[in-house]
Design a protein around this motif. Structure first.
Motif, PDB file in Angstrom:
ATOM      1  N   GLY A 127      39.142  35.320  52.874  1.00 43.60           N
ATOM      2  CA  GLY A 127      39.922  36.247  52.072  1.00 43.60           C
ATOM      3  C   GLY A 127      39.444  36.343  50.648  1.00 43.60           C
ATOM      4  O   GLY A 127      38.384  35.811  50.281  1.00 43.60           O
ATOM      5  N   VAL A 128      40.236  37.025  49.839  1.00 42.50           N
ATOM      6  CA  VAL A 128      39.892  37.304  48.444  1.00 42.50           C
ATOM      7  C   VAL A 128      41.105  36.970  47.583  1.00 42.50           C
ATOM      8  O   VAL A 128      42.252  37.193  47.985  1.00 42.50           O
ATOM      9  CB  VAL A 128      39.510  38.791  48.258  1.00 42.50           C
ATOM     10  CG1 VAL A 128      39.137  39.079  46.812  1.00 42.50           C
ATOM     11  CG2 VAL A 128      38.381  39.170  49.195  1.00 42.50           C
ATOM     12  N   THR A 129      40.836  36.438  46.392  1.00 39.82           N
ATOM     13  CA  THR A 129      41.898  36.176  45.429  1.00 39.82           C
ATOM     14  C   THR A 129      41.559  36.860  44.120  1.00 39.82           C
ATOM     15  O   THR A 129      40.442  36.740  43.616  1.00 39.82           O
ATOM     16  CB  THR A 129      42.077  34.662  45.181  1.00 39.82           C
ATOM     17  OG1 THR A 129      42.357  34.016  46.415  1.00 39.82           O
ATOM     18  CG2 THR A 129      43.219  34.408  44.206  1.00 39.82           C
ATOM     19  N   ALA A 130      42.514  37.616  43.576  1.00 36.15           N
ATOM     20  CA  ALA A 130      42.336  38.292  42.287  1.00 36.15           C
ATOM     21  C   ALA A 130      43.337  37.722  41.302  1.00 36.15           C
ATOM     22  O   ALA A 130      44.508  37.495  41.646  1.00 36.15           O
ATOM     23  CB  ALA A 130      42.538  39.792  42.437  1.00 36.15           C
ATOM     24  N   THR A 131      42.879  37.490  40.079  1.00 32.03           N
ATOM     25  CA  THR A 131      43.781  37.084  39.005  1.00 32.03           C
ATOM     26  C   THR A 131      44.178  38.337  38.249  1.00 32.03           C
ATOM     27  O   THR A 131      43.334  39.014  37.648  1.00 32.03           O
ATOM     28  CB  THR A 131      43.106  36.081  38.059  1.00 32.03           C
ATOM     29  OG1 THR A 131      42.685  34.933  38.814  1.00 32.03           O
ATOM     30  CG2 THR A 131      44.064  35.634  36.968  1.00 32.03           C
ATOM     31  N   VAL A 132      45.469  38.660  38.309  1.00 33.01           N
ATOM     32  CA  VAL A 132      45.987  39.920  37.766  1.00 33.01           C
ATOM     33  C   VAL A 132      47.019  39.597  36.695  1.00 33.01           C
ATOM     34  O   VAL A 132      48.098  39.075  36.996  1.00 33.01           O
ATOM     35  CB  VAL A 132      46.625  40.782  38.871  1.00 33.01           C
ATOM     36  CG1 VAL A 132      47.062  42.124  38.301  1.00 33.01           C
ATOM     37  CG2 VAL A 132      45.669  40.966  40.041  1.00 33.01           C
ATOM     38  N   SER A 133      46.661  39.883  35.443  1.00 35.41           N
ATOM     39  CA  SER A 133      47.558  39.585  34.322  1.00 35.41           C
ATOM     40  C   SER A 133      48.079  38.146  34.391  1.00 35.41           C
ATOM     41  O   SER A 133      49.258  37.873  34.194  1.00 35.41           O
ATOM     42  CB  SER A 133      48.729  40.585  34.294  1.00 35.41           C
ATOM     43  OG  SER A 133      48.247  41.912  34.167  1.00 35.41           O
ATOM     44  N   GLY A 134      47.158  37.234  34.736  1.00 38.96           N
ATOM     45  CA  GLY A 134      47.480  35.817  34.793  1.00 38.96           C
ATOM     46  C   GLY A 134      48.036  35.332  36.111  1.00 38.96           C
ATOM     47  O   GLY A 134      48.195  34.124  36.315  1.00 38.96           O
ATOM     48  N   GLU A 135      48.325  36.225  37.043  1.00 31.19           N
ATOM     49  CA  GLU A 135      48.895  35.853  38.338  1.00 31.19           C
ATOM     50  C   GLU A 135      47.832  35.926  39.421  1.00 31.19           C
ATOM     51  O   GLU A 135      47.062  36.887  39.496  1.00 31.19           O
ATOM     52  CB  GLU A 135      50.047  36.807  38.679  1.00 31.19           C
ATOM     53  CG  GLU A 135      50.657  36.586  40.054  1.00 31.19           C
ATOM     54  CD  GLU A 135      51.646  37.668  40.446  1.00 31.19           C
ATOM     55  OE1 GLU A 135      52.180  37.601  41.568  1.00 31.19           O
ATOM     56  OE2 GLU A 135      51.866  38.597  39.632  1.00 31.19           O
ATOM     57  N   ARG A 136      47.769  34.930  40.292  1.00 34.00           N
ATOM     58  CA  ARG A 136      46.811  34.938  41.399  1.00 34.00           C
ATOM     59  C   ARG A 136      47.437  35.619  42.612  1.00 34.00           C
ATOM     60  O   ARG A 136      48.544  35.276  43.039  1.00 34.00           O
ATOM     61  CB  ARG A 136      46.389  33.508  41.743  1.00 34.00           C
ATOM     62  CG  ARG A 136      45.461  32.906  40.684  1.00 34.00           C
ATOM     63  CD  ARG A 136      45.249  31.418  40.911  1.00 34.00           C
ATOM     64  NE  ARG A 136      44.638  31.112  42.192  1.00 34.00           N
ATOM     65  CZ  ARG A 136      43.324  31.192  42.455  1.00 34.00           C
ATOM     66  NH1 ARG A 136      42.489  31.585  41.483  1.00 34.00           N
ATOM     67  NH2 ARG A 136      42.843  30.879  43.639  1.00 34.00           N
ATOM     68  N   ILE A 137      46.715  36.594  43.148  1.00 34.80           N
ATOM     69  CA  ILE A 137      47.198  37.370  44.290  1.00 34.80           C
ATOM     70  C   ILE A 137      46.124  37.348  45.369  1.00 34.80           C
ATOM     71  O   ILE A 137      44.939  37.568  45.088  1.00 34.80           O
ATOM     72  CB  ILE A 137      47.511  38.823  43.878  1.00 34.80           C
ATOM     73  CG1 ILE A 137      48.565  38.849  42.758  1.00 34.80           C
ATOM     74  CG2 ILE A 137      47.984  39.631  45.077  1.00 34.80           C
ATOM     75  CD1 ILE A 137      48.853  40.234  42.218  1.00 34.80           C
ATOM     76  N   GLY A 138      46.513  37.080  46.609  1.00 34.58           N
ATOM     77  CA  GLY A 138      45.570  36.997  47.708  1.00 34.58           C
ATOM     78  C   GLY A 138      45.583  38.225  48.586  1.00 34.58           C
ATOM     79  O   GLY A 138      46.558  38.986  48.628  1.00 34.58           O
ATOM     80  N   ALA A 139      44.477  38.439  49.312  1.00 40.21           N
ATOM     81  CA  ALA A 139      44.364  39.557  50.242  1.00 40.21           C
ATOM     82  C   ALA A 139      43.252  39.271  51.237  1.00 40.21           C
ATOM     83  O   ALA A 139      42.385  38.417  51.005  1.00 40.21           O
ATOM     84  CB  ALA A 139      44.077  40.861  49.504  1.00 40.21           C
ATOM     85  N   ALA A 140      43.275  39.996  52.335  1.00 42.87           N
ATOM     86  CA  ALA A 140      42.203  39.875  53.323  1.00 42.87           C
ATOM     87  C   ALA A 140      40.938  40.579  52.850  1.00 42.87           C
ATOM     88  O   ALA A 140      39.822  40.205  53.228  1.00 42.87           O
ATOM     89  CB  ALA A 140      42.657  40.465  54.659  1.00 42.87           C
ATOM     90  N   ALA A 141      41.097  41.624  52.013  1.00 46.04           N
ATOM     91  CA  ALA A 141      39.950  42.392  51.530  1.00 46.04           C
ATOM     92  C   ALA A 141      40.249  42.951  50.150  1.00 46.04           C
ATOM     93  O   ALA A 141      41.426  43.082  49.763  1.00 46.04           O
ATOM     94  CB  ALA A 141      39.621  43.533  52.496  1.00 46.04           C
ATOM     95  N   LEU A 142      39.203  43.267  49.424  1.00 46.02           N
ATOM     96  CA  LEU A 142      39.366  43.849  48.086  1.00 46.02           C
ATOM     97  C   LEU A 142      38.365  44.978  47.906  1.00 46.02           C
ATOM     98  O   LEU A 142      37.180  44.830  48.230  1.00 46.02           O
ATOM     99  CB  LEU A 142      39.161  42.783  47.009  1.00 46.02           C
ATOM    100  CG  LEU A 142      39.411  43.230  45.556  1.00 46.02           C
ATOM    101  CD1 LEU A 142      40.052  42.094  44.750  1.00 46.02           C
ATOM    102  CD2 LEU A 142      38.111  43.666  44.873  1.00 46.02           C
ATOM    103  N   ILE A 143      38.854  46.105  47.381  1.00 50.18           N
ATOM    104  CA  ILE A 143      38.023  47.283  47.117  1.00 50.18           C
ATOM    105  C   ILE A 143      37.905  47.461  45.611  1.00 50.18           C
ATOM    106  O   ILE A 143      38.913  47.600  44.913  1.00 50.18           O
ATOM    107  CB  ILE A 143      38.636  48.556  47.741  1.00 50.18           C
ATOM    108  CG1 ILE A 143      38.923  48.344  49.234  1.00 50.18           C
ATOM    109  CG2 ILE A 143      37.702  49.740  47.518  1.00 50.18           C
ATOM    110  CD1 ILE A 143      37.704  48.033  50.070  1.00 50.18           C
ATOM    111  N   GLY A 144      36.670  47.468  45.114  1.00 54.60           N
ATOM    112  CA  GLY A 144      36.423  47.681  43.698  1.00 54.60           C
ATOM    113  C   GLY A 144      36.242  49.159  43.405  1.00 54.60           C
ATOM    114  O   GLY A 144      35.274  49.775  43.844  1.00 54.60           O
ATOM    115  N   ALA A 145      37.207  49.718  42.668  1.00 55.94           N
ATOM    116  CA  ALA A 145      37.159  51.127  42.265  1.00 55.94           C
ATOM    117  C   ALA A 145      37.348  51.207  40.761  1.00 55.94           C
ATOM    118  O   ALA A 145      37.944  52.151  40.248  1.00 55.94           O
ATOM    119  CB  ALA A 145      38.248  51.916  42.997  1.00 55.94           C
TER     120      ALA A 145
END
Length: 391
Positions: A127-145
């Protein structure tokens, strides 16, 4: 840690349409953008008929003009005009279009968070983890746009093989122009800028004027813009919202996906090298990315790698033709323009812009001679597009 099926970073045309398609298919989607909406973006705001065909819904509510007349000139000299029965390009403003597209994604079920800055992206086989405004959020996939300067591409080591052009544009209110001169008409001055052109596009309450070309033209763009205004009797003191931006154009071999991360639109360097347009490519890549992501979520594939390959194949011949004509106009402007203005060539331009032809090389009949001549000019100019063509 909060989890989603997919995180889409960037709520421009590519990101919002990707989020819309995924949400409509039942995926739990988080759509992020660091700006507060509505927000504007530097962009000519033209949507070609082929771009509109890639959309799963209409955009009539945000269209401000529709072009059926096309004025093409070599530099600021003489040129020619062509007309179409149906609009070939419709004009909008990014502030309105992007808010509308994000709204469609939200209505389809995506969760949209604007003013949300992504500061880190991590990925592994699961999976993928993104740090968003200090919060870690997980997902199976991430699309960079997230555009030409996006964090996702840098974090994932993607799209290294990208060349950047530059553009500068501004708006002039209709009260300062002869509205009848510009309404329903697109004006393009080919080769007015090395590696590019200048334009005048009509909008609801203003005309958009701009110039674009090779990256090295950056220091001279303001002078080019002043010359464009002078050519049309427009006063530069009436210019508003003048801003520049980079035009990311991928080279062959640019990798657009790795593992569970993929890039779409400008983040992938999909701007057309000839026209500087990225809307068709944004919508197309959004569709292909959503299809690849749904395959991943359903367990039919383990990565988003097939997406990058499919984008490359789908756009190969169009990218090849665009790079070729770009360098032909740059190196041999008079000869290339003479070929472009021949009567058999316009139906090909119209068919490609409308989406009836996938690329100029698919044309048949009387246009094949002038197109073959343009390919010869491109070859003599060192045609970088040849590397896109299938072996």
């Amino acid at each position: 840690m909060e989890r989603f099926d997919t995180i889409v970073v960037g709520a421009g045309p590519a990101g919002s349409t990707t989020a819309y398609r995924l949400a409509r298919a039942g995926a739990r989607v988080l759509l992020l953008d660091r700006a507060r909406f509505p927000r504007d973006k530097p962009c000519g705001g033209g949507l070609t008929a082929r771009a509109l065909r890639e959309l799963p819904f209409g955009v009539e509510s945000v269209v401000e003009d529709a072009a059926t007349r096309f004025e093409l000139r070599l530099g600021y000299g003489r040129g020619f005009e062509r007309r179409t029965f149906e609009p070939l390009v419709v004009l909008t403003q990014r502030s309105r279009l992007d808010e509308y597209l994000a709204g469609r994604a939200t209505a389809a079920g995506a969760e949209f968070r604007d003013g949300a800055r992504v500061t880190a992206v991590e990925a592994d086989d699961h999976g993928v983890t993104a740090t968003v405004s200090g919060e870690r959020i997980g997902a199976a996939a991430l699309i960079g746009a997230d555009g030409a300067n996006g964090l996702v591409a840098r974090s994932a080591g993607l799209a290294h093989e990208v060349e950047h052009g530059v553009a500068l544009e501004g708006n002039i209110a209709l009260r300062h122009v002869d509205e009848a001169r510009f309404r329903g008409r697109l004006i393009l001055h080919l080769s007015a800028v090395p590696g590019g052109y200048s334009w005048v596009f009509p909008k609801g309450d203003h005309v958009n004027v701009g110039v674009g070309g090779w990256g090295g033209e950056g220091p001279r763009l303001r002078a080019h813009l002043d010359r464009l205004c002078a050519a049309h009797g427009l006063r530069t003191e009436h210019l508003e919202s003048v801003r520049g931006h980079r035009l990311p154009m991928r080279r062959p071999g640019a990798r657009l996906s790795r593992g569970r991360i993929a890039l779409v639109g400008d983040a992938a360097g999909l701007v057309d090298p000839l026209t500087g347009d990225g809307m068709y490519e944004a919508f197309l890549s959004g569709r292909l990315a959503s299809e690849a992501t749904l395959d991943l979520l359903a367990g039919r594939t383990g990565t988003l790698e097939p997406y990058g390959e499919r984008v490359g194949v789908t756009l190969a011949r169009l990218a090849s033709a665009s790079w070729g004509l770009k360098v032909a106009l740059d190196r041999y402007p008079r000869l290339a323009f003479a070929a472009v203005r021949l009567p058999p060539v316009w139906p090909v331009i119209e068919a490609v812009t409308r989406g009836d032809l996938t690329h100029p090389g698919a044309a048949r009949g009387a246009a094949r001679g002038p197109l073959r001549f343009l390919r010869t000019l491109a070859s003599r100019a060192g045609d970088p597009g040849r590397r896109f063509r299938p072996a």
